[in-house]
Write a protein that holds these residues in place. Structure first.
Motif, short mmCIF file in Angstrom:
data_model
loop_
_atom_site.label_atom_id
_atom_site.label_comp_id
_atom_site.label_asym_id
_atom_site.label_seq_id
_atom_site.Cartn_x
_atom_site.Cartn_y
_atom_site.Cartn_z
N ARG A 37 26.75 15.52 -13.92
CA ARG A 37 27.89 14.72 -13.47
C ARG A 37 29.14 15.01 -14.29
O ARG A 37 29.08 15.28 -15.49
CB ARG A 37 27.55 13.23 -13.54
N SER A 86 18.77 17.55 -14.82
CA SER A 86 19.44 16.75 -13.79
C SER A 86 19.79 15.35 -14.29
O SER A 86 19.03 14.73 -15.05
CB SER A 86 18.56 16.64 -12.55
N GLU A 87 20.94 14.85 -13.83
CA GLU A 87 21.39 13.51 -14.20
C GLU A 87 21.30 12.55 -13.01
O GLU A 87 21.98 11.52 -12.98
CB GLU A 87 22.83 13.59 -14.73
N ASP A 88 20.45 12.91 -12.03
CA ASP A 88 20.15 12.01 -10.92
C ASP A 88 18.81 11.35 -11.23
O ASP A 88 17.75 11.94 -11.05
CB ASP A 88 20.07 12.80 -9.61
N ASP A 89 18.88 10.11 -11.73
CA ASP A 89 17.67 9.42 -12.17
C ASP A 89 16.66 9.19 -11.04
O ASP A 89 15.46 9.06 -11.29
CB ASP A 89 18.03 8.08 -12.81
N LYS A 90 17.14 9.14 -9.78
CA LYS A 90 16.24 8.86 -8.66
C LYS A 90 15.40 10.07 -8.29
O LYS A 90 14.31 9.93 -7.72
CB LYS A 90 17.05 8.40 -7.44
N THR A 91 15.91 11.29 -8.58
CA THR A 91 15.21 12.48 -8.09
C THR A 91 14.72 13.42 -9.18
O THR A 91 13.88 14.28 -8.92
CB THR A 91 16.13 13.29 -7.15
N LYS A 92 15.22 13.29 -10.40
CA LYS A 92 14.93 14.30 -11.42
C LYS A 92 13.44 14.44 -11.71
O LYS A 92 12.95 15.53 -11.97
CB LYS A 92 15.69 14.00 -12.71
N HIS A 96 26.32 20.93 -8.84
CA HIS A 96 24.99 20.90 -8.24
C HIS A 96 24.38 22.30 -8.20
O HIS A 96 25.08 23.30 -8.06
CB HIS A 96 25.04 20.40 -6.79
#
Length: 649
Positions: free
Chosen positions: A239, A274-280, A322
């Protein structure tokens, strides 16, 4: 149209006799009651599904079945079963249940679903100029419409971007000259009129104004393309808004991509970078999506990946950097697979309620609906504030019962309206917050008219929809068949003990036990002082009950089962004394094995042992005899020429 002419040509070449055959042609009759080609074709196709080939073998087989069915229905009618009130009520209940949704499904849901599926075959590129409507005041709406009409006079495809940039009230597209770009159906809720206009519009023409929930739109369609469908993606994001600046975020994303190129699994890199906590921790998995779900640059990068497993370059979006990995891509699926999702989509959308409203208005015109407004005003004037009391039972007390509504020459009176008001007492009470008595009466009257029109339409379903007529015939005759068979066959088989015994005596050798094993399931609770071999030794000389008493039911349990010789538990031989290896279950602390107590020789069963099977076979015999009796009682005539035209090979 092309498919139609191809199909016509094929029928001319290969099945010319079918051209002379109509659904109304009589295929066969039972006791003078005709069965048409249409009826037989419907039930044959429904029963056989994809195997409905209309081959001679399959048609003749099903013809025999359907003749027998119709013979039993004829007998049911002769028995007067179609006049029994309970069966009539059951049929009427089924019809109401089926009709409640049938009209809406056929007139609204199916049409909207198929239309949406058609729209989804293409993506549309367009620009628009939006003028918002600030209030519900009709004067404001008219003023905006007139302004939109005036602007349209000045718009051309060439100057559209310039005027949209200065006049449009859509803050999203205004900076880009009204350009939306490619979209797919469905458009957002409330935008159906624009969606419908877009898909029907020619390219490079200014059209509108079109009214939606957002306001009035003027638009130009630039192009169409085959629908992109959906792509299944996993991603890694760094991000922009983190502790690091944009350049450091980009460098981190490039570092992650290099790790993938160096052979590290995408899932491991996602978990680390990754800084996407939902998918990492799910390998970066996002799932399937189509266009207009995420930012344009993200979607373009996703759909630009041409192979499964391909990894993108670092892609910058408004929120960060991304790396995308394509898992799969799928086009628009067949309608039968998509139908449930599409039906759910249209029912969530305002287009559904708008289409229902339009359907009712069309039906009102079709049936010649006449509203008696003066009679309604007189009725409303005779009401006071107690009209809103949900506990009050409204009941017309005048000497006459004035007509308030006429549908297809049928009169609906004040008493009918009050039945509706009493059924909807809560709604009647709730309207006091928004209306006086006159306004509430008018609101409820409109709802009553809609309900009455829909109910009238549902009464015409058999005439309007052949499939509904076929369903009702199928259910009606199914009820009669069930009741007649119950009385003539099933009840007799269960109650005729003499006949059942005679049938059994004549077929004794059909009901036999093969060789069987009496098997003991032994379980011993873990105990240093008690071994399972000791229990087995005791069982060889004593019954199961004696063994459990000897060692105590807390320590030993023994259950007995009978097994066919060819269905013995794994590891067990078909001989007395055979046993399985002892097994210890650490979870329960039990040691278990199975032991063959004795082998039982093959023998014939007694009636009590085979009663269920004997009754079923006796029923089959009684039914065969019943059908033969019916064939003698009722004449069956088959139209051979019509039958031959029905057969395709």
């Amino acid at each position: 149209m092309i498919k139609y002419f191809f199909g016509l040509a094929a029928s001319l070449l290969f099945t010319y006799p079918l051209l002379a055959q109509r659904d109304s042609d009589v295929l066969f009759s039972v006791n003078g009651d005709p069965v048409t080609v249409g009826e037989f074709r419907y039930i044959y196709s429904k029963t056989n599904g994809e195997e409905a080939t209309f081959s001679r073998e399959s048609v003749m087989e099903y013809l025999d079945l359907y003749e027998r069915f119709k013979l039993k229905v004829a007998r049911a009618r002769d028995m007067g079963l179609d006049t029994i009130t309970a069966l009539q009520n059951e049929l009427e209940g089924y019809r109401k249940q089926l009709a409640d949704n049938y009209l809406i499904d056929r007139e609204v849901t199916d049409r909207l679903t198929e239309e949406l599926y058609g729209h989804q075959q293409e993506d549309v590129d367009f620009s628009h100029l939006l003028l918002k409507i600030s209030s519900d005041d009709p004067a404001d709406t008219l003023a905006v419409f007139r302004r939109a009409t005036e602007i349209r006079e000045r718009l051309t495809p060439d100057n559209f971007a310039e005027l949209a940039a200065s006049l449009s009230e859509d803050t999203y597209s205004k900076p880009r000259g009204g350009r939306i770009g490619f979209v797919s159906a469905p458009l957002p809720n409330g935008m159906y009129p624009l969606e419908k206009a877009l898909y029907a519009a020619p390219t490079d023409r200014v059209l509108g104004p079109v009214r939606t929930a957002a306001g009035y739109h003027l638009f130009v369609k630039h192009a169409t393309r085959p629908a992109y469908g959906e792509v299944e993606i996993a991603h890694i994001i760094v991000r922009k808004g983190g502790d690091a600046g944009a350049e450091e975020a980009r460098e981190k994303a490039e570092e992650a991509r290099q790790a993938i190129l160096n052979g590290q699994p995408f899932e491991a890199v996602a978990a680390e970078y990754s800084e996407d906590d939902k998918t990492k921790n799910q390998g970066g998995y996002i799932g399937f999506f189509g266009i207009n779900r995420y930012s344009k640059v993200f979607e373009e990068a996703a759909f630009a990946l041409t192979e499964d497993g391909q990894v993108s370059d670092v892609v910058e979006s408004p929120v960060g950097f991304h790396i995308l990995r394509r898992i799969s891509r799928r086009g628009i699926q067949p309608l039968d697979q998509q139908r449930p999702l599409l039906e759910a989509a249209v029912k969530r959308d305002a287009r559904y309620t708008d289409a229902q409203r339009a359907m009712l208005e069309r039906l009102k015109q079709e049936y010649g609906t006449e509203r008696m407004e003066e009679g309604l005003a007189t009725y409303a004037a005779g009401q006071d504030s107690s009209f809103f009391d949900a506990q009050k039972e409204l009941s017309f007390s005048g000497t006459a019962d004035p007509t308030l509504l006429r549908i297809a020459e049928r009169d609906f009176r004040v008493s009918d309206f009050e039945d509706f008001l009493n059924r909807n007492a809560r709604l009647r009470a709730s309207l006091q917050r928004r209306f006086d008595v006159s306004g509430a009466t008018a609101e409820l009257y409109d709802r009553w008219v809609n309900e009455a029109v829909q109910a009238h339409a549902e009464q015409q379903l058999e005439e309007k929809f052949p499939e509904f007529r076929a369903l009702m015939r199928e259910y009606r005759e199914g009820i009669l068949l069930f009741e007649a068979t119950k009385l003539e066959v099933w009840d007799r088989a269960g109650e005729d003990t003499t006949g059942l015994q005679a049938f059994f005596d004549a077929h004794r050798d059909d009901y036999r036990y093969g060789p069987r094993a009496r098997v003991l399931n032994v379980a011993v609770r873990a105990d240093d002082s008690l071994q399972i071999d000791e229990v087995v030794a005791h069982l060889r000389e004593h019954t199961a009950e004696e063994t459990m008493q000897a060692f105590g039911r807390q320590a030993v349990s023994v259950e007995e089962n009978l097994y066919e010789e060819d269905r013995l538990p794994e590891g067990l031989r078909a001989e007395a004394g055979a046993r399985t290896e002892a097994r210890i279950d650490p979870a329960t602390g039990l040691t278990t094995l199975q032991l063959v107590r004795e082998m039982l020789p093959a023998r014939r069963k007694e009636l009590a042992e085979a009663r269920g099977y004997v009754i079923a076979d006796y029923q089959d015999q009684l039914e065969r005899e019943w059908v033969e009796e019916l064939r003698k009682r009722y004449e069956v005539k088959v139209n051979k020429s019509v039958l031959n035209k029905l057969i395709r090979s």
